[in-house]
Structure formats: structure tokens, C-alpha cells
Scaffold this motif. Structure first.
Motif, PDB file in Angstrom:
ATOM      1  N   VAL A  18       0.879  -1.024   0.035  1.00  0.00           N
ATOM      2  CA  VAL A  18       0.061  -0.031  -0.064  1.00  0.00           C
ATOM      3  C   VAL A  18       0.927   1.299   0.036  1.00  0.00           C
ATOM      4  O   VAL A  18       0.617   2.204  -0.769  1.00  0.00           O
ATOM      5  CB  VAL A  18      -1.010  -0.008   1.199  1.00  0.00           C
ATOM      6  CG1 VAL A  18      -1.609   1.400   1.371  1.00  0.00           C
ATOM      7  CG2 VAL A  18      -1.884  -1.435   1.282  1.00  0.00           C
ATOM      8  N   LEU A  65      -4.415   0.898  -5.383  1.00  0.00           N
ATOM      9  CA  LEU A  65      -4.383   1.283  -4.093  1.00  0.00           C
ATOM     10  C   LEU A  65      -5.368   0.414  -3.635  1.00  0.00           C
ATOM     11  O   LEU A  65      -5.401  -0.361  -2.593  1.00  0.00           O
ATOM     12  CB  LEU A  65      -4.646   2.482  -3.684  1.00  0.00           C
ATOM     13  CG  LEU A  65      -3.030   3.544  -3.489  1.00  0.00           C
ATOM     14  CD1 LEU A  65      -3.634   4.738  -3.345  1.00  0.00           C
ATOM     15  CD2 LEU A  65      -2.421   2.757  -2.427  1.00  0.00           C
ATOM     16  N   TRP A  66      -6.597   0.454  -4.185  1.00  0.00           N
ATOM     17  CA  TRP A  66      -7.668  -0.351  -3.941  1.00  0.00           C
ATOM     18  C   TRP A  66      -7.363  -1.866  -3.894  1.00  0.00           C
ATOM     19  O   TRP A  66      -7.773  -2.691  -3.064  1.00  0.00           O
ATOM     20  CB  TRP A  66      -8.811  -0.098  -4.867  1.00  0.00           C
ATOM     21  CG  TRP A  66     -10.027  -1.017  -4.812  1.00  0.00           C
ATOM     22  CD1 TRP A  66     -11.069  -0.951  -3.770  1.00  0.00           C
ATOM     23  CD2 TRP A  66     -10.249  -2.202  -5.444  1.00  0.00           C
ATOM     24  NE1 TRP A  66     -11.904  -2.041  -3.925  1.00  0.00           N
ATOM     25  CE2 TRP A  66     -11.469  -2.922  -4.762  1.00  0.00           C
ATOM     26  CE3 TRP A  66      -9.692  -2.861  -6.461  1.00  0.00           C
ATOM     27  CZ2 TRP A  66     -11.933  -4.242  -5.359  1.00  0.00           C
ATOM     28  CZ3 TRP A  66     -10.318  -3.989  -6.926  1.00  0.00           C
ATOM     29  CH2 TRP A  66     -11.437  -4.599  -6.495  1.00  0.00           C
ATOM     30  N   CYS A  68      -4.512  -3.556  -3.555  1.00  0.00           N
ATOM     31  CA  CYS A  68      -3.701  -3.670  -2.416  1.00  0.00           C
ATOM     32  C   CYS A  68      -4.177  -3.861  -1.115  1.00  0.00           C
ATOM     33  O   CYS A  68      -3.997  -4.489  -0.229  1.00  0.00           O
ATOM     34  CB  CYS A  68      -2.457  -2.767  -2.532  1.00  0.00           C
ATOM     35  SG  CYS A  68      -1.315  -2.837  -3.886  1.00  0.00           S
ATOM     36  N   ARG A  69      -5.008  -2.945  -0.816  1.00  0.00           N
ATOM     37  CA  ARG A  69      -5.756  -2.808   0.406  1.00  0.00           C
ATOM     38  C   ARG A  69      -6.892  -4.126   0.660  1.00  0.00           C
ATOM     39  O   ARG A  69      -6.803  -4.619   1.683  1.00  0.00           O
ATOM     40  CB  ARG A  69      -6.612  -1.560   0.485  1.00  0.00           C
ATOM     41  CG  ARG A  69      -5.756  -0.515   0.656  1.00  0.00           C
ATOM     42  CD  ARG A  69      -6.474   1.008   0.887  1.00  0.00           C
ATOM     43  NE  ARG A  69      -6.899   1.072   2.252  1.00  0.00           N
ATOM     44  CZ  ARG A  69      -8.133   1.645   2.835  1.00  0.00           C
ATOM     45  NH1 ARG A  69      -8.622   2.314   1.848  1.00  0.00           N
ATOM     46  NH2 ARG A  69      -8.464   1.341   4.049  1.00  0.00           N
ATOM     47  N   ARG A  72      -4.495  -7.191   1.115  1.00  0.00           N
ATOM     48  CA  ARG A  72      -3.911  -7.365   2.545  1.00  0.00           C
ATOM     49  C   ARG A  72      -4.898  -7.691   3.415  1.00  0.00           C
ATOM     50  O   ARG A  72      -4.594  -8.500   4.206  1.00  0.00           O
ATOM     51  CB  ARG A  72      -3.489  -5.813   2.864  1.00  0.00           C
ATOM     52  CG  ARG A  72      -3.099  -5.635   4.059  1.00  0.00           C
ATOM     53  CD  ARG A  72      -2.447  -4.416   4.673  1.00  0.00           C
ATOM     54  NE  ARG A  72      -3.274  -3.352   4.540  1.00  0.00           N
ATOM     55  CZ  ARG A  72      -3.183  -1.901   4.519  1.00  0.00           C
ATOM     56  NH1 ARG A  72      -1.761  -1.707   4.892  1.00  0.00           N
ATOM     57  NH2 ARG A  72      -4.022  -0.989   4.413  1.00  0.00           N
TER      58      ARG A  72
END
Length: 85
Positions: A18, A65-66, A68-69, A72
Motif C-alpha cells: 500500500v 491502491l484499492w 492492494c488494500r 492485504r
């Protein structure tokens, strides 16, 4: 020549994806903001698409980013399920 013995594969490295993707996204948006005032000069020299390439990179970074979040969160849910089992 004899073959060397095979060693087990090391575990994958954990990185904070992130932060990495977020940093790249910020740089793409910063590039867009820096190049935008020079759009007419860039266009005269055949590089008028550079600011829009930076904007596209920033928008794709938001998708990254969306992803990767979400990845995670899925990894954390998998670890919690494995601990409870």
C-alpha cells in the motif's frame, strides 16, 4: 558435472504494498500538476500528451491502491482463519 542439491524455496518477502503503490500514485499526480501549466509549450514540441499520461498513471494507481488494500485484508482474514482452525 554433478547437479547441486535442491534447497527448499525461501518464504516470500512481505512488503507494504500500500505504501509503495501509494508513493507511486502520489508521484504520478505530482507529475501531472507540475506539467499541466506547461501544456501549451509541451504541445508545441509534440509532447502535449505527457500531462495526461501522468493523470492516467495516477488514476491507475488509485485502482492499484484499492487492489492492494483488498489483498492485504484478504491475507489477514486468511491468517486469522488459519489460526482459528
Amino acid at each position: 558435472m554433478p547437479k547441486s542439491p535442491l534447497h527448499p524455496a525461501p518464504p516470500p518477502l512481505e512488503a507494504d504494498d500500500v505504501k509503495i503503490v501509494g508513493g507511486g500514485t502520489v508521484l504520478w499526480f505530482l507529475g501531472f500538476l507540475v506539467l499541466l501549466p506547461f501544456h501549451s509549450a509541451l504541445s508545441r514540441h509534440g509532447h502535449g500528451n505527457w500531462p495526461w499520461i501522468c493523470l492516467a498513471g495516477g488514476l491507475l494507481g488509485l485502482i492499484g491502491l484499492w487492489y492492494c488494500r483488498a489483498r492485504r485484508a484478504a491475507i489477514q482474514r486468511g491468517r486469522q482463519a488459519a489460526e482459528q482452525a
